[in-house]
Design a protein around this motif. Structure first.
Motif, short mmCIF file in Angstrom:
data_model
loop_
_atom_site.label_atom_id
_atom_site.label_comp_id
_atom_site.label_asym_id
_atom_site.label_seq_id
_atom_site.Cartn_x
_atom_site.Cartn_y
_atom_site.Cartn_z
N SER A 92 5.61 -36.16 -100.50
CA SER A 92 4.30 -35.80 -99.93
C SER A 92 3.33 -35.29 -100.99
CB SER A 92 4.49 -34.76 -98.81
OG SER A 92 5.08 -33.58 -99.34
N GLY A 93 3.72 -35.41 -102.26
CA GLY A 93 2.81 -35.04 -103.35
C GLY A 93 2.78 -33.57 -103.69
N HIS A 94 3.73 -32.80 -103.18
CA HIS A 94 3.78 -31.37 -103.47
C HIS A 94 4.68 -31.14 -104.68
CE1 HIS A 94 2.53 -31.48 -99.23
NE2 HIS A 94 1.73 -30.51 -99.65
N VAL A 95 4.07 -31.15 -105.86
CA VAL A 95 4.84 -31.08 -107.10
C VAL A 95 4.78 -29.70 -107.76
CG1 VAL A 95 4.65 -33.55 -107.54
CG2 VAL A 95 2.91 -32.00 -108.46
N ASN A 96 4.09 -28.78 -107.14
CA ASN A 96 3.99 -27.42 -107.67
C ASN A 96 3.86 -26.49 -106.46
OD1 ASN A 96 3.36 -25.02 -108.92
ND2 ASN A 96 1.71 -25.85 -110.16
N VAL A 97 4.98 -25.87 -106.07
CA VAL A 97 5.03 -25.05 -104.87
C VAL A 97 5.60 -23.68 -105.23
CG1 VAL A 97 5.98 -24.87 -102.52
CG2 VAL A 97 5.44 -27.12 -103.47
N THR A 111 0.87 -24.14 -102.44
CA THR A 111 1.01 -25.29 -103.31
C THR A 111 -0.29 -25.45 -104.10
OG1 THR A 111 1.39 -27.67 -103.39
CG2 THR A 111 0.25 -26.84 -101.46
N SER A 112 -0.20 -26.07 -105.25
CA SER A 112 -1.42 -26.31 -106.02
C SER A 112 -2.10 -27.61 -105.60
CB SER A 112 -1.10 -26.36 -107.51
OG SER A 112 -0.28 -27.47 -107.79
N LYS A 113 -1.51 -28.32 -104.65
CA LYS A 113 -2.09 -29.59 -104.22
C LYS A 113 -3.39 -29.35 -103.46
CE LYS A 113 -1.26 -33.77 -101.53
NZ LYS A 113 -0.35 -34.53 -100.72
N PRO A 114 -4.48 -29.98 -103.92
CA PRO A 114 -5.72 -29.88 -103.16
C PRO A 114 -5.75 -30.94 -102.06
CG PRO A 114 -6.12 -31.04 -105.22
CD PRO A 114 -4.66 -30.65 -105.21
N TYR A 115 -6.36 -30.60 -100.96
CA TYR A 115 -6.51 -31.53 -99.84
C TYR A 115 -8.00 -31.84 -99.71
CZ TYR A 115 -1.89 -29.72 -99.03
OH TYR A 115 -0.59 -29.33 -99.21
N THR A 116 -8.32 -33.11 -99.51
CA THR A 116 -9.72 -33.50 -99.44
C THR A 116 -10.25 -33.45 -98.02
OG1 THR A 116 -9.10 -35.83 -99.29
CG2 THR A 116 -9.57 -34.95 -101.49
N GLN A 117 -9.37 -33.46 -97.04
CA GLN A 117 -9.77 -33.36 -95.64
C GLN A 117 -8.91 -32.29 -94.99
OE1 GLN A 117 -9.50 -37.12 -93.69
NE2 GLN A 117 -10.55 -38.21 -95.33
N VAL A 118 -9.50 -31.54 -94.12
CA VAL A 118 -8.76 -30.44 -93.49
C VAL A 118 -7.55 -30.96 -92.71
CG1 VAL A 118 -10.06 -30.23 -91.34
CG2 VAL A 118 -9.10 -28.19 -92.41
N GLN A 119 -7.60 -32.19 -92.22
CA GLN A 119 -6.47 -32.75 -91.47
C GLN A 119 -5.23 -32.89 -92.37
OE1 GLN A 119 -9.51 -34.02 -91.63
NE2 GLN A 119 -10.24 -34.61 -89.62
N GLU A 120 -5.43 -33.05 -93.68
CA GLU A 120 -4.31 -33.20 -94.60
C GLU A 120 -3.49 -31.92 -94.75
OE1 GLU A 120 -6.32 -34.38 -98.13
OE2 GLU A 120 -6.28 -36.50 -97.62
N VAL A 121 -4.04 -30.80 -94.32
CA VAL A 121 -3.32 -29.54 -94.42
C VAL A 121 -2.02 -29.61 -93.60
CG1 VAL A 121 -3.43 -27.06 -93.93
CG2 VAL A 121 -5.38 -28.23 -94.97
N GLY A 122 -1.96 -30.52 -92.63
CA GLY A 122 -0.73 -30.72 -91.86
C GLY A 122 0.43 -31.11 -92.76
N GLU A 123 0.17 -31.84 -93.85
CA GLU A 123 1.21 -32.18 -94.82
C GLU A 123 1.79 -30.91 -95.43
OE1 GLU A 123 -0.35 -34.61 -97.93
OE2 GLU A 123 -1.05 -36.15 -96.56
N PHE A 124 0.89 -29.97 -95.73
CA PHE A 124 1.34 -28.69 -96.29
C PHE A 124 2.20 -27.94 -95.28
CE2 PHE A 124 0.64 -24.09 -96.35
CZ PHE A 124 1.32 -23.79 -97.51
N LEU A 125 1.78 -27.93 -94.02
CA LEU A 125 2.55 -27.21 -93.00
C LEU A 125 3.96 -27.76 -92.88
CD1 LEU A 125 -0.03 -26.60 -90.16
CD2 LEU A 125 1.04 -24.92 -91.65
N ASN A 126 4.11 -29.08 -92.95
CA ASN A 126 5.45 -29.67 -92.90
C ASN A 126 6.31 -29.15 -94.05
OD1 ASN A 126 4.76 -31.16 -90.64
ND2 ASN A 126 4.22 -32.97 -91.82
N SER A 127 5.74 -29.13 -95.26
CA SER A 127 6.48 -28.66 -96.43
C SER A 127 6.79 -27.16 -96.33
CB SER A 127 5.70 -28.95 -97.70
OG SER A 127 5.56 -30.34 -97.87
N ALA A 128 5.80 -26.38 -95.92
CA ALA A 128 6.01 -24.94 -95.79
C ALA A 128 7.08 -24.64 -94.74
CB ALA A 128 4.69 -24.25 -95.42
#
Length: 139
Positions: A92-97, A111-128
């Motif tokens: 999911s592109g989370h290479v620095n957590v 994570t240091s991954k920037p998201y360009t759309q607020v909807q992408e934050v869901g990817e972070f939630l899955n990882s978290a």
């Protein structure tokens, strides 16, 4: 709890990057597993490239203890053995957590991954959530 902030990025169509941080109650067994009540907990996940770029170099992942405590080393060792967690993060592109004890009894995950759309934050939630589950199961 989820914190989402925006940072200016003129190179993006929206003009901002979204960054996220999750807070979860620290599992009691982690707090009780520390040698001292004020001992920090902080681990980080990094993906590193091995070999030459563009010539089939492979990626390797590593969880590490940031403060050098025994508990952190044990968490990092257990997470390093968990290839499904590493695969989920890297795919999911989370290479620095980072995950650390914040406040008195909360674990923060970011994570240091920037998201360009607020909807992408869901990817972070899955990882978290994956990291949170592993911390809850850690013994």
């Amino acid at each position: 709890m989820l914190h989402v902030i925006t940072l200016p990025n003129k190179g993006m169509p929206t003009g901002v990057d979204y960054r996220a941080k999750a807070l979860m109650e620290c599992p009691k067994h982690l707090l009780e597993g520390r040698e001292r009540d004020d001992e920090p907990i902080s681990v980080s996940f990094r993906v590193k490239k091995k070999g030459r770029v563009g010539q089939g170099g492979s990626s390797v992942f590593e969880w590490q203890s940031d403060c050098g405590t025994k508990l952190e080393h044990r968490i990092a060792e257990a997470f390093n053995l968990d290839t499904s967690l590493a695969n989920a993060l890297t795919s999911s592109g989370h290479v620095n957590v980072n995950a650390w004890l914040e406040e008195v009894d909360y674990i923060a995950i970011n994570t240091s991954k920037p998201y360009t759309q607020v909807q992408e934050v869901g990817e972070f939630l899955n990882s978290a959530n994956l990291i949170a589950e592993r911390l809850k199961d850690f013994r």
